[in-house]
Design an enzyme around this catalytic site. Structure first.
Site, mmCIF file in Angstrom:
data_model
loop_
_atom_site.group_PDB
_atom_site.id
_atom_site.type_symbol
_atom_site.label_atom_id
_atom_site.label_comp_id
_atom_site.label_asym_id
_atom_site.label_seq_id
_atom_site.Cartn_x
_atom_site.Cartn_y
_atom_site.Cartn_z
ATOM 1 N N SER A 144 -54.612 -112.025 -25.056
ATOM 2 C CA SER A 144 -55.153 -113.335 -24.964
ATOM 3 C C SER A 144 -56.114 -112.893 -23.615
ATOM 4 C CB SER A 144 -54.343 -114.337 -24.242
ATOM 5 O OG SER A 144 -55.091 -115.354 -23.671
ATOM 6 N N TYR A 157 -47.502 -117.382 -18.906
ATOM 7 C CA TYR A 157 -48.098 -116.931 -19.910
ATOM 8 C C TYR A 157 -49.340 -115.744 -19.832
ATOM 9 C CZ TYR A 157 -51.355 -117.459 -24.092
ATOM 10 O OH TYR A 157 -52.098 -117.290 -25.298
HETATM 11 P P1 NDP Z 1 -50.739 -121.844 -33.172
HETATM 12 O O1 NDP Z 1 -49.893 -122.549 -32.613
HETATM 13 O O2 NDP Z 1 -51.476 -122.534 -34.070
HETATM 14 O O3 NDP Z 1 -50.063 -120.599 -33.969
HETATM 15 C C1 NDP Z 1 -48.949 -119.974 -33.382
HETATM 16 C C2 NDP Z 1 -47.978 -119.210 -34.454
HETATM 17 O O4 NDP Z 1 -46.793 -118.708 -33.737
HETATM 18 C C3 NDP Z 1 -47.432 -120.200 -35.245
HETATM 19 O O5 NDP Z 1 -47.551 -119.996 -36.688
HETATM 20 C C4 NDP Z 1 -46.111 -120.533 -34.901
HETATM 21 O O6 NDP Z 1 -45.412 -120.767 -36.269
HETATM 22 C C5 NDP Z 1 -45.716 -119.157 -34.487
HETATM 23 N N1 NDP Z 1 -44.568 -118.988 -33.567
HETATM 24 C C6 NDP Z 1 -44.318 -119.673 -32.666
HETATM 25 N N2 NDP Z 1 -42.929 -119.232 -32.014
HETATM 26 C C7 NDP Z 1 -42.539 -118.648 -32.920
HETATM 27 C C8 NDP Z 1 -41.218 -117.755 -33.259
HETATM 28 N N3 NDP Z 1 -40.293 -118.004 -32.202
HETATM 29 N N4 NDP Z 1 -41.011 -117.066 -34.411
HETATM 30 C C9 NDP Z 1 -42.029 -117.122 -35.227
HETATM 31 N N5 NDP Z 1 -43.154 -117.473 -35.214
HETATM 32 C C10 NDP Z 1 -43.412 -118.411 -33.879
HETATM 33 O O7 NDP Z 1 -51.614 -120.842 -32.054
HETATM 34 P P2 NDP Z 1 -52.769 -119.597 -32.314
HETATM 35 O O8 NDP Z 1 -53.015 -119.282 -33.713
HETATM 36 O O9 NDP Z 1 -53.584 -119.922 -31.217
HETATM 37 O O10 NDP Z 1 -51.736 -118.497 -31.712
HETATM 38 C C11 NDP Z 1 -51.561 -117.215 -32.168
HETATM 39 C C12 NDP Z 1 -51.519 -116.118 -31.177
HETATM 40 O O11 NDP Z 1 -52.854 -116.223 -30.466
HETATM 41 C C13 NDP Z 1 -50.487 -116.299 -30.145
HETATM 42 O O12 NDP Z 1 -50.006 -115.281 -29.736
HETATM 43 C C14 NDP Z 1 -51.530 -117.024 -28.979
HETATM 44 O O13 NDP Z 1 -50.867 -116.843 -27.635
HETATM 45 C C15 NDP Z 1 -52.832 -116.472 -29.150
HETATM 46 N N6 NDP Z 1 -54.008 -116.689 -28.401
HETATM 47 C C16 NDP Z 1 -54.415 -118.094 -28.792
HETATM 48 C C17 NDP Z 1 -55.566 -118.447 -28.091
HETATM 49 C C18 NDP Z 1 -56.076 -119.962 -28.427
HETATM 50 O O14 NDP Z 1 -56.899 -120.361 -27.770
HETATM 51 N N7 NDP Z 1 -55.626 -120.571 -29.666
HETATM 52 C C19 NDP Z 1 -56.238 -117.715 -26.887
HETATM 53 C C20 NDP Z 1 -55.643 -116.586 -26.732
HETATM 54 C C21 NDP Z 1 -54.613 -115.974 -27.541
HETATM 55 P P3 NDP Z 1 -43.860 -121.660 -36.464
HETATM 56 O O15 NDP Z 1 -44.009 -122.826 -35.168
HETATM 57 O O16 NDP Z 1 -44.090 -122.339 -37.566
HETATM 58 O O17 NDP Z 1 -42.683 -120.660 -36.005
#
Ligand code: NDP
Length: 246
Positions: free
Chosen positions: A143, A156
């Site tokens: 991030s 975070y």
């Molecule tokens: P979302 O919340 O849309 O997606 C997060 C994903 O992670 C979901 O598919 C969720 O699926 C999964 N997840 C969460 N916990 C678990 C777990 N314990 N095991 C398996 N899967 C898990 O957010 P983003 O798409 O934004 O996030 C994707 C990545 O991008 C993350 O690492 C986030 O930190 C990073 N990021 C996002 C930013 C933003 O502005 N959106 C900025 C910078 C980085 P489920 O709940 O079904 O398990």
């Protein structure tokens, strides 16, 4: 592999929404065979159905990245179903923002478990396979918070900074057979802030998203770029943020 993506087997954690979902759709469209992991089975099922309807190749399994055995099983599924693993994208992540004074220790632990241990579990599952194949590509989603700290994001940001350091350490040890890429997104329109318990910061994050967030497809395009480079070219890190983000 006509475009260096077609036929590649790509595992994506956190594929049930946001960046992971957009990446799965884009890579499948480009001919990759995608292996999807997340906890919400209904979302994985619906995404797999979309990919199959569009003529793509996909398999999925309910996966909690906090559990090392789940990552091992997901990699085994990729090998059993598609015969190899070319790319492992450690994308699953959570963000629970709060002031340090609130001492939300359970949420700190959860972020450490998902954002750091989850990535390590992916590396532990994929690395022996990549070594045996003498090729492989880790793509770890960090991030812009891992580059610049701001208030309420201490833990975070620390987890994302850890992802960058773990990835760079791995890259330096990797040798010529492996590629390691860090993707550092800025504000991206996803469900990331939805689970935040601090309602004030949740609303602020939602407002920030509303004002400036880019589409998850923009991050997926960066991931595609890293994968489609020739085997000897390792894109080490891509920072992809909205023009409006300071
Ligand atoms: P979302 O919340 O849309 O997606 C997060 C994903 O992670 C979901 O598919 C969720 O699926 C999964 N997840 C969460 N916990 C678990 C777990 N314990 N095991 C398996 N899967 C898990 O957010 P983003 O798409 O934004 O996030 C994707 C990545 O991008 C993350 O690492 C986030 O930190 C990073 N990021 C996002 C930013 C933003 O502005 N959106 C900025 C910078 C980085 P489920 O709940 O079904 O398990």
């Amino acid at each position: 592999m006509e475009n260096n993506v077609t036929g590649k087997v790509v595992l994506i954690t956190g594929a049930s929404s946001g960046i992971g979902e957009a990446t799965a759709l884009l890579l499948a469209e480009k001919g990759a065979k995608v292996v999807l992991g997340a906890r919400r089975e209904d979302r994985l099922q619906a995404l797999a159905a979309r990919i199959i309807a569009a003529g793509g190749a996909v398999i999925y399994a309910v996966t909690d990245v906090k559990k090392r055995a789940d990552l091992t099983a997901l990699v085994s599924l990729a090998l059993a179903h598609f015969g190899r693993l070319d790319v492992l994208i450690n994308n699953a992540g959570i963000a629970s923002l709060s002031p340090m004074d609130h001492v939300t220790v359970d949420e700190w632990d959860e972020m450490i478990d998902v954002n750091i241990r989850g990535v390590l579990h992916g590396i532990a599952a994929g690395l022996p396979v990549f070594r045996q194949q003498k090729s492989g590509h880790f793509i770890n989603v960090a991030s812009t918070a891992g580059l610049k700290i701001i208030p309420n994001m201490g833990v975070y940001a620390a987890t994302k900074s850890a992802v960058r350091f773990i990835s760079e350490g791995l890259r330096q040890e990797a040798g010529p057979d492996l590629r390691v890429t860090v993707i550092s997104p800025g504000y991206t329109q996803t469900e990331l802030g939805n689970g935040m318990s601090n309602q004030e910061l949740r609303a602020q994050t939602a407002a920030g998203m509303e004002k400036m967030a880019i589409a998850p497809g923009a991050i997926a395009a960066g991931i595609l770029y890293a994968i489609e480079q020739p085997a000897a070219v390792d894109v080490n890190e891509l920072v992809i943020r909205p023009t409006a983000q300071a």
